[in-house]
Design a protein around this motif. Sequence first.
Motif, PDB file in Angstrom:
ATOM      1  N   LYS A 219     -29.922   0.945 -17.652  1.00 19.29           N
ATOM      2  CA  LYS A 219     -29.216   2.183 -17.354  1.00 19.29           C
ATOM      3  C   LYS A 219     -28.473   2.631 -18.608  1.00 19.29           C
ATOM      4  O   LYS A 219     -27.632   1.889 -19.122  1.00 19.29           O
ATOM      5  CB  LYS A 219     -28.227   1.903 -16.212  1.00 19.29           C
ATOM      6  N   GLY A 220     -28.835   3.802 -19.103  1.00 10.96           N
ATOM      7  CA  GLY A 220     -28.164   4.358 -20.281  1.00 10.96           C
ATOM      8  C   GLY A 220     -28.195   3.413 -21.479  1.00 10.96           C
ATOM      9  O   GLY A 220     -27.188   3.251 -22.165  1.00 10.96           O
ATOM     10  N   GLY A 221     -29.329   2.760 -21.690  1.00 14.18           N
ATOM     11  CA  GLY A 221     -29.448   1.849 -22.825  1.00 14.18           C
ATOM     12  C   GLY A 221     -28.796   0.495 -22.608  1.00 14.18           C
ATOM     13  O   GLY A 221     -28.817  -0.360 -23.487  1.00 14.18           O
ATOM     14  N   LYS A 222     -28.216   0.282 -21.415  1.00 20.43           N
ATOM     15  CA  LYS A 222     -27.590  -1.018 -21.128  1.00 20.43           C
ATOM     16  C   LYS A 222     -28.437  -1.796 -20.142  1.00 20.43           C
ATOM     17  O   LYS A 222     -29.081  -1.201 -19.283  1.00 20.43           O
ATOM     18  CB  LYS A 222     -26.226  -0.810 -20.451  1.00 20.43           C
ATOM     19  N   LEU A 223     -28.367  -3.093 -20.245  1.00 21.40           N
ATOM     20  CA  LEU A 223     -28.957  -3.943 -19.220  1.00 21.40           C
ATOM     21  C   LEU A 223     -27.847  -4.344 -18.261  1.00 21.40           C
ATOM     22  O   LEU A 223     -26.828  -4.901 -18.674  1.00 21.40           O
ATOM     23  CB  LEU A 223     -29.584  -5.190 -19.869  1.00 21.40           C
ATOM     24  N   VAL A 224     -28.055  -4.011 -16.969  1.00 22.86           N
ATOM     25  CA  VAL A 224     -27.035  -4.362 -15.982  1.00 22.86           C
ATOM     26  C   VAL A 224     -27.616  -5.389 -15.015  1.00 22.86           C
ATOM     27  O   VAL A 224     -28.572  -5.115 -14.293  1.00 22.86           O
ATOM     28  CB  VAL A 224     -26.537  -3.118 -15.208  1.00 22.86           C
ATOM     29  N   LEU A 225     -27.034  -6.577 -15.016  1.00 24.88           N
ATOM     30  CA  LEU A 225     -27.424  -7.641 -14.096  1.00 24.88           C
ATOM     31  C   LEU A 225     -26.408  -7.640 -12.965  1.00 24.88           C
ATOM     32  O   LEU A 225     -25.206  -7.530 -13.211  1.00 24.88           O
ATOM     33  CB  LEU A 225     -27.399  -8.994 -14.807  1.00 24.88           C
ATOM     34  N   ALA A 226     -26.888  -7.714 -11.735  1.00 23.09           N
ATOM     35  CA  ALA A 226     -25.943  -7.603 -10.631  1.00 23.09           C
ATOM     36  C   ALA A 226     -26.267  -8.568  -9.504  1.00 23.09           C
ATOM     37  O   ALA A 226     -27.401  -9.038  -9.363  1.00 23.09           O
ATOM     38  CB  ALA A 226     -25.929  -6.170 -10.101  1.00 23.09           C
TER      39      ALA A 226
ATOM     40  N   THR B  27     -22.823  -7.670 -14.670  1.00 22.12           N
ATOM     41  CA  THR B  27     -22.655  -7.898 -16.099  1.00 22.12           C
ATOM     42  C   THR B  27     -23.435  -6.806 -16.824  1.00 22.12           C
ATOM     43  O   THR B  27     -24.612  -6.604 -16.536  1.00 22.12           O
ATOM     44  CB  THR B  27     -23.247  -9.268 -16.484  1.00 22.12           C
ATOM     45  N   ALA B  28     -22.777  -6.089 -17.728  1.00 21.96           N
ATOM     46  CA  ALA B  28     -23.449  -5.042 -18.489  1.00 21.96           C
ATOM     47  C   ALA B  28     -23.575  -5.500 -19.934  1.00 21.96           C
ATOM     48  O   ALA B  28     -22.593  -5.926 -20.546  1.00 21.96           O
ATOM     49  CB  ALA B  28     -22.660  -3.750 -18.404  1.00 21.96           C
ATOM     50  N   ILE B  29     -24.792  -5.425 -20.464  1.00 18.19           N
ATOM     51  CA  ILE B  29     -25.043  -5.887 -21.835  1.00 18.19           C
ATOM     52  C   ILE B  29     -25.499  -4.696 -22.675  1.00 18.19           C
ATOM     53  O   ILE B  29     -26.426  -3.977 -22.284  1.00 18.19           O
ATOM     54  CB  ILE B  29     -26.124  -6.981 -21.833  1.00 18.19           C
ATOM     55  N   SER B  30     -24.840  -4.478 -23.799  1.00 18.31           N
ATOM     56  CA  SER B  30     -25.219  -3.341 -24.637  1.00 18.31           C
ATOM     57  C   SER B  30     -25.147  -3.721 -26.108  1.00 18.31           C
ATOM     58  O   SER B  30     -24.553  -4.736 -26.473  1.00 18.31           O
ATOM     59  CB  SER B  30     -24.293  -2.160 -24.355  1.00 18.31           C
ATOM     60  N   SER B  31     -25.736  -2.881 -26.935  1.00 17.19           N
ATOM     61  CA  SER B  31     -25.819  -3.153 -28.363  1.00 17.19           C
ATOM     62  C   SER B  31     -25.470  -1.902 -29.154  1.00 17.19           C
ATOM     63  O   SER B  31     -25.773  -0.790 -28.726  1.00 17.19           O
ATOM     64  CB  SER B  31     -27.254  -3.592 -28.680  1.00 17.19           C
ATOM     65  N   SER B  32     -24.848  -2.100 -30.322  1.00 16.88           N
ATOM     66  CA  SER B  32     -24.511  -0.949 -31.158  1.00 16.88           C
ATOM     67  C   SER B  32     -25.764  -0.409 -31.874  1.00 16.88           C
ATOM     68  O   SER B  32     -25.901   0.777 -32.091  1.00 16.88           O
ATOM     69  CB  SER B  32     -23.447  -1.322 -32.186  1.00 16.88           C
TER      70      SER B  32
END
Lengths: 128, 679
Positions: B141-148, B158-163
């Motif tokens: 979602k929106g460039g993030k990986l959301v594990l739920a 948990t939301a995982i994102s990168s610069s």
Amino acid sequence: MAGRRKGKTSDAIAEFFAELDRRGHEPLLENARGSARFDVTDGKQTDRWLLTIEKGDLAVSRKNAAADCVVRVDRAAFERAVKGKFNLMAAALRGEFTIGGDLRLLVLLQRLFPRPSRRRRRPSGNKP
Amino acid sequence: MNGLVKILDGNTFVVSDARGDIEASPTDPTGLFSYDTRFLSEWVLTINGDRMNPLSVDDLQYFESRFFLVPGTGTVYIDAKLSVIRRRAVGNGFHEELTILNHAEEPVDLTVRLDAACDFADLFEVKDALKKKGAYSARVKGGKLVLAYDRETFGRSTAISSSQQARVDKKGLTFKIRIGPHDRWSTQLDVVTERLGVEDSEREDPAKSRRRMQKGLERWVNEAPRLECDSEPLRETYRRSLVDLAALRFSPRIAGGHSLPAAGLPWFMTMFGRDSILTSLQALPFASELAATTLRALGDWQGVGLDDFRDEDPGRILHEMRYGELTAFEERPHSPYYGSADATPLFVVLLDEYERWTGDRRIVRELEVEARAALNWIDEYADLLGTGYIWYERRNKKTGLENQCWKDSWDSISSRDGRIPGFPRATCELQGYAYDAKVRAARLARLVWKDAAFAERLEQEAADLKRRFNRDFWVEDGEYFALALDPDGAQVDALTSNNGHLLWSGIVDKSKADAVAGHLVGARLFSGWGVRTLADGEGRYNPIGYHVGTVWPFDNSFIAWGLRRYGFKEEAALVAAGILDAAEFFEGRLPEAFGGYERSQTMYPVQYPTACSPQAWSTGAPLLFLRTMLGLEPHGDNLMVDAALPSTIGHLELLDIPGRWGRIDAFGRGRIDVDARRG
């Protein structure tokens, strides 16, 4: 008390707040100060109760005013809470409440909610 | 937990291997944990399909570490043309800076992959290997990986994102990159935890959060007294204790940014009545803020009604608070659980000791209602048999605690012949704490609450309790106090370290103190390293039994305090010297417990196999030993110093000890020949 005898569950919440208002003062809350608003939702309808505590003095109104602590909760869940049928902390962890603002105040307000179970009485003592 | 890297902030912590990778099995405590829930159970870095090889790890601070790595496994030639640095700091989850350096003359094309997954295990499930009841999901979602994970209204994610731009799929992030000759590539990775129900409004930017923690640690160390001494290991132990105590601070949302000590990593990063109180007592001369927060938070949560599931009574101080799924669904009673028989009297003891050190009467006034309720609990709710003692017996038979004293394992309470008594049980130290609580509350009632009648009543009750206790618990043929009374009032007569806590409480008749002190430093209890929980020769004695033979540093610190209270300076120094010598073998970080083997038999202390480390009250033990060795005692607005140091320490100065006197220095020189006393 009349509401409880009739068994009309929807009155339990109103009665809980009415009783707090009548009580006027709660010694267990003499360290507490602030306001808490309970937004109780039932489908589209939201009932609001605003509880103000000033060094143990309690006042209840139905004003939709800003408060230090705001709790959003489903009616059925809150009915169980005011009857002492569930623990507020566990319910909050389950996500049955949404809590915003001053959490310490809410911790103290738990003292106003009845507890679910009773234990056996201790035997009468005879200290030697 | 050996070989694992741990970083933490409050009750959020990350445990990984030396590569920085996380590959948790259902039963081991590796991963990212926050509020008793695992928010990341897999986090594995590969470059062109290769795992990393660790070169070194820098534990920068307790909240931050840096991993130096090269791609490739240990069995093949390591391609040293690339280096990888992972710098990770905890806070709202964790933040990781991943940097890859190309040392070659040529550019390289790399596929950098981070595999991520989460089992959202409750810490209790990890401990006990239980099955999950809810549903997992993963979405991009929106460039993030959301594990739920969701179960009814319960949700954790948990939301995982990168610069840097990444190709994100449901199992991780992939970077296709080119690094020029002698150039570098770097990305910032954020792993953010979310809980439903509580609005986490104050999300902090990672750099800001790191600065806050760094500054907080510097302030913490600077505000503590300075230790100057000849003994290098003691300086190291002191420094280690201060930093670990800082690491174990935990700021519950209700405490308005103030902190109290959590019990220990990894299982106990939460508020515990007993552990938080005893650690605050140990740390009072060094950091009184912990005591203030502990008193307020425990006061706020004090029991008000009867609840069998939580073993709650009016006035009772909580045992343990938990935030995970099992607590949420009331499969565990920790919301909070009240099954502790000592936290309530100890709450009053801490309130008084805090005032004696700081002169802060505001908090004593503020907590008058809670202190009175605690005292009322001792008489009205804890006296299960109506005999004038604190007894315990759980009402929650399924998930409540059987032993509600600090020795809480199933076999900790036994008689000489090894028999285990029925319930309820009245262990001896509980009566000591109740006595001390009454005596101290009487002082507060006169001084602050201005209620002389209450003070007199408390003093009378205390005197009566002392008289009965010295009659009912005294084991005539052994000349020590029984561990407990059984439900029939008969003595559970094993010889234990609890006798030291009785000296600390002041409940021991002067005429009996010599015999008690003699036992504590005698061959059956004292191993040379410290006082054993249970004496050698008792039926259940086992030098590596959790509460039946091991040596607990925290236990020993209170025993030494007790010995000093009754004037046994040399004996107190002997106990202090033994534990502080042991600390050297653990690089200044005392474990929860170590083996009760004779010191002359094992030249080093044997660590108890699954001991928690760092653990708050072990961390606090050297602090309390410093207090007892220097004989620091508030006396009105002055601090009395009466040093009695072991010769192994040499010269010692504790400078700028804070308190109601402002700041005072204390000095001492080691004159007690502990080697001779050990024989």
